[in-house]
Design an enzyme around this catalytic site. Structure first.
Site, PDB file in Angstrom:
ATOM      1  N   HIS A 180      35.783   1.840 -16.424  1.00 43.15           N
ATOM      2  CA  HIS A 180      35.308   0.525 -15.970  1.00 43.15           C
ATOM      3  C   HIS A 180      35.885   0.141 -14.610  1.00 43.15           C
ATOM      4  O   HIS A 180      35.907  -1.038 -14.259  1.00 43.15           O
ATOM      5  CB  HIS A 180      35.627  -0.544 -17.033  1.00 43.15           C
ATOM      6  CG  HIS A 180      34.870  -0.339 -18.313  1.00 43.15           C
ATOM      7  ND1 HIS A 180      35.148  -1.003 -19.488  1.00 43.15           N
ATOM      8  CD2 HIS A 180      33.819   0.470 -18.609  1.00 43.15           C
ATOM      9  CE1 HIS A 180      34.315  -0.603 -20.443  1.00 43.15           C
ATOM     10  NE2 HIS A 180      33.505   0.291 -19.933  1.00 43.15           N
ATOM     11  N   CYS A 226      30.890   2.051  -0.196  1.00 40.09           N
ATOM     12  CA  CYS A 226      31.928   2.668   0.646  1.00 40.09           C
ATOM     13  C   CYS A 226      33.200   2.824  -0.169  1.00 40.09           C
ATOM     14  O   CYS A 226      33.429   2.108  -1.131  1.00 40.09           O
ATOM     15  CB  CYS A 226      32.225   1.810   1.866  1.00 40.09           C
ATOM     16  SG  CYS A 226      30.842   1.750   2.992  1.00 40.09           S
TER      17      CYS A 226
HETATM   18  N1  APR Z   1      47.714  -2.201 -30.148  1.00 42.32           N
HETATM   19  C1  APR Z   1      46.531  -1.608 -30.380  1.00 42.32           C
HETATM   20  N2  APR Z   1      45.374  -2.283 -30.505  1.00 42.32           N
HETATM   21  C2  APR Z   1      45.418  -3.612 -30.372  1.00 42.32           C
HETATM   22  C3  APR Z   1      46.614  -4.315 -30.118  1.00 42.32           C
HETATM   23  C4  APR Z   1      47.816  -3.555 -30.016  1.00 42.32           C
HETATM   24  N3  APR Z   1      49.009  -4.122 -29.782  1.00 42.32           N
HETATM   25  N4  APR Z   1      46.331  -5.643 -30.040  1.00 42.32           N
HETATM   26  C5  APR Z   1      45.000  -5.757 -30.223  1.00 42.32           C
HETATM   27  N5  APR Z   1      44.437  -4.540 -30.434  1.00 42.32           N
HETATM   28  C6  APR Z   1      43.035  -4.186 -30.653  1.00 42.32           C
HETATM   29  C7  APR Z   1      42.191  -5.258 -31.294  1.00 42.32           C
HETATM   30  O1  APR Z   1      42.290  -5.188 -32.705  1.00 42.32           O
HETATM   31  C8  APR Z   1      40.795  -4.882 -30.784  1.00 42.32           C
HETATM   32  O2  APR Z   1      40.183  -3.960 -31.660  1.00 42.32           O
HETATM   33  O3  APR Z   1      42.461  -3.983 -29.378  1.00 42.32           O
HETATM   34  C9  APR Z   1      41.064  -4.196 -29.450  1.00 42.32           C
HETATM   35  C10 APR Z   1      40.662  -5.005 -28.223  1.00 42.32           C
HETATM   36  O4  APR Z   1      39.282  -5.186 -28.234  1.00 42.32           O
HETATM   37  P1  APR Z   1      38.492  -5.751 -26.957  1.00 42.32           P
HETATM   38  O5  APR Z   1      39.190  -6.968 -26.426  1.00 42.32           O
HETATM   39  O6  APR Z   1      37.047  -5.851 -27.344  1.00 42.32           O
HETATM   40  O7  APR Z   1      38.731  -4.652 -25.867  1.00 42.32           O
HETATM   41  P2  APR Z   1      37.951  -3.324 -25.529  1.00 42.32           P
HETATM   42  O8  APR Z   1      37.511  -2.590 -26.729  1.00 42.32           O
HETATM   43  O9  APR Z   1      38.813  -2.619 -24.539  1.00 42.32           O
HETATM   44  O10 APR Z   1      36.686  -3.883 -24.753  1.00 42.32           O
HETATM   45  C11 APR Z   1      35.874  -2.978 -24.083  1.00 42.32           C
HETATM   46  O11 APR Z   1      34.661  -4.786 -23.034  1.00 42.32           O
HETATM   47  O12 APR Z   1      35.359  -6.842 -22.214  1.00 42.32           O
HETATM   48  C12 APR Z   1      34.758  -5.617 -21.887  1.00 42.32           C
HETATM   49  O13 APR Z   1      34.856  -4.248 -19.964  1.00 42.32           O
HETATM   50  C13 APR Z   1      35.662  -4.926 -20.903  1.00 42.32           C
HETATM   51  O14 APR Z   1      36.774  -2.814 -20.988  1.00 42.32           O
HETATM   52  C14 APR Z   1      36.394  -3.915 -21.760  1.00 42.32           C
HETATM   53  C15 APR Z   1      35.344  -3.570 -22.798  1.00 42.32           C
END
Ligand code: APR
Length: 248
Positions: A121, A134
């Site tokens: 991302h 660029c």
């Molecule tokens: N260790 C591991 N996992 C954790 C922790 C922790 N300490 N704390 C929270 N989580 C988990 C949550 O349970 C959840 O499943 O991390 C996950 C975070 O989910 P999202 O906020 O949806 O993040 P992500 O999956 O990275 O989102 C993907 O969506 O918002 C867009 O582009 C953005 O890259 C991001 C993409």
């Protein structure tokens, strides 16, 4: 509580020829990085996510979007990697062929010492031009007002993937190549809801890899994964590294 890592998983990890780990926002939670939506508080709460994170939003109000990202970039710069990031950097050193893929834009894996990180991302630590793609560069100093222009004449924008945009072609191709050819894949701290990243562990599994999820909460991947290590990445990953045979 210390999670227990199945001995059989450690055995499989030590024998694996090629290992992939993919991370999401959860691995940076313990570094205090707010998710996109959590960051949208105070002054910024009045805007829809698309107004702050899309090309149309940027073209409509470049100064607003530039300032939002500049503010978030400054927040990220104040944070540091946590034990989960460091454990992944150690895994890269300990395992013969280890690829790290991240959905995060915070650059904390590199700050912890990981190299060749595939950023699906993009990165909030860099900017690029809006119209001509660029080369990416560091944020300019003193960019408090409207976004400055690149030497090509186009406005600079943050080098992150916005709503409605394709993932960087090379990063996606590299990620697919890695997951198709690995023996074991970790999915760490991601809700497994945002595609195409959410599909990568399934692609790995279809190609014969063992899939391991690390997350304190269940996700759509949990019922498909071969192992689910329930817990925070900053606790589980250092335990995993400690359990690996050989010199630390
Ligand atoms: N260790 C591991 N996992 C954790 C922790 C922790 N300490 N704390 C929270 N989580 C988990 C949550 O349970 C959840 O499943 O991390 C996950 C975070 O989910 P999202 O906020 O949806 O993040 P992500 O999956 O990275 O989102 C993907 O969506 O918002 C867009 O582009 C953005 O890259 C991001 C993409």
């Amino acid at each position: 509580m210390t999670p227990s890592i199945p001995a059989e998983l450690i055995e499989r990890l030590s024998r694996a020829q090629r290992v992939v780990a993919m991370t999401g926002a959860g691995i940076s939670a313990e570094s205090g990085i707010p998710t996109f939506r959590d960051a949208q508080s105070g002054l910024w709460a009045q805007f829809k996510p698309e107004e702050l994170a899309s090309e149309a939003g940027f073209r409509a109000a470049p100064e607003r979007v530039w300032q939002w990202y500049r503010w978030r970039y400054q927040q990220v710069r104040k944070t540091s990697p946590n034990p989960g990031h460091y454990a992944l950097a150690q895994l890269q050193q300990r395992l013969p062929n280890f690829t790290l893929i991240t959905q995060n834009v915070d650059g904390l894996h590199q700050a912890a010492g990981s190299t060749d990180v595939i950023e699906l991302h993009g990165s909030i630590r860099r900017v690029r031009c809006l119209d001509n793609d660029c080369e990416e560069q560091e944020w300019p100093e003193n960019s408090t007002g409207t976004p400055p222009k690149h030497s090509c004449g186009s406005l600079l924008r943050p080098a992150v993937v916005w709503f409605g945009e394709f993932l960087p072609e090379q990063a996606l191709a590299d990620a697919i190549e890695a997951v198709e050819n690995c023996d074991l894949m970790f999915s760490i701290g991601t809700s497994s809801l945002v595609y195409p990243a959410a599909e990568l562990p399934l692609v790995a599994q279809q190609n014969g890899a063992v899939v391991v999820e690390i997350n304190p909460n269940p996700t759509p991947l949990s019922t498909r994964a071969d192992y689910v290590l329930t817990g925070a990445a900053g606790v589980v990953l250092p335990e995993l590294v400690k359990a690996l045979p050989g010199p630390v």
